[in-house]
Motif scaffolding. Structure first.
Motif, short mmCIF file in Angstrom:
data_model
loop_
_atom_site.label_atom_id
_atom_site.label_comp_id
_atom_site.label_asym_id
_atom_site.label_seq_id
_atom_site.Cartn_x
_atom_site.Cartn_y
_atom_site.Cartn_z
N GLY A 43 0.67 -1.30 -0.09
CA GLY A 43 0.12 0.01 0.02
C GLY A 43 0.70 1.45 0.18
O GLY A 43 0.19 2.24 0.18
N SER A 83 0.56 2.85 -5.11
CA SER A 83 0.03 1.78 -4.59
C SER A 83 -1.28 1.23 -5.18
O SER A 83 -2.02 2.12 -5.79
CB SER A 83 -0.08 2.15 -2.95
OG SER A 83 -1.07 3.08 -2.82
N GLY A 84 -1.48 -0.05 -4.90
CA GLY A 84 -2.65 -0.61 -5.67
C GLY A 84 -2.54 -0.82 -6.83
O GLY A 84 -3.83 -1.34 -7.50
#
Length: 90
Positions: A43, A83-84
């Protein structure tokens, strides 16, 4: 690796890494690459500044409906890994 660990203790949303593979043996470069991937998957966005273009591009990200266009010059590669995002291995 110690500097990366110290930076992560603050739980940053963005981790800026400037030449994390500089002066390391090839095996350690692979470990650093894997650590960067793990950090991103947990994350944290990563801003990677790296002369080792092969290592940097091996973890390039292609966010949905976007393409990553690394800033290339004679001095290396700069890319933002949000992130992600799904990682794209070459």
């Amino acid at each position: 690796m110690l500097a990366i660990g110290r930076a992560l203790m603050a739980s940053p949303k963005l981790l800026v890494l400037d030449e994390p593979s500089l002066g390391l043996a090839p095996k350690l470069i692979e470990q650093i690459r894997d650590i960067i991937v793990d950090i991103n998957q947990q994350g944290t966005s990563v801003l990677l500044i790296e002369q080792n273009a092969m290592m940097a591009l091996s973890i390039a990200v292609t966010p949905p409906n976007r393409s990553v266009i690394p800033s290339t010059s004679s001095s290396g590669v700069v890319m933002l890994i949000p992130s992600g995002c799904a990682l794209w291995r070459w």
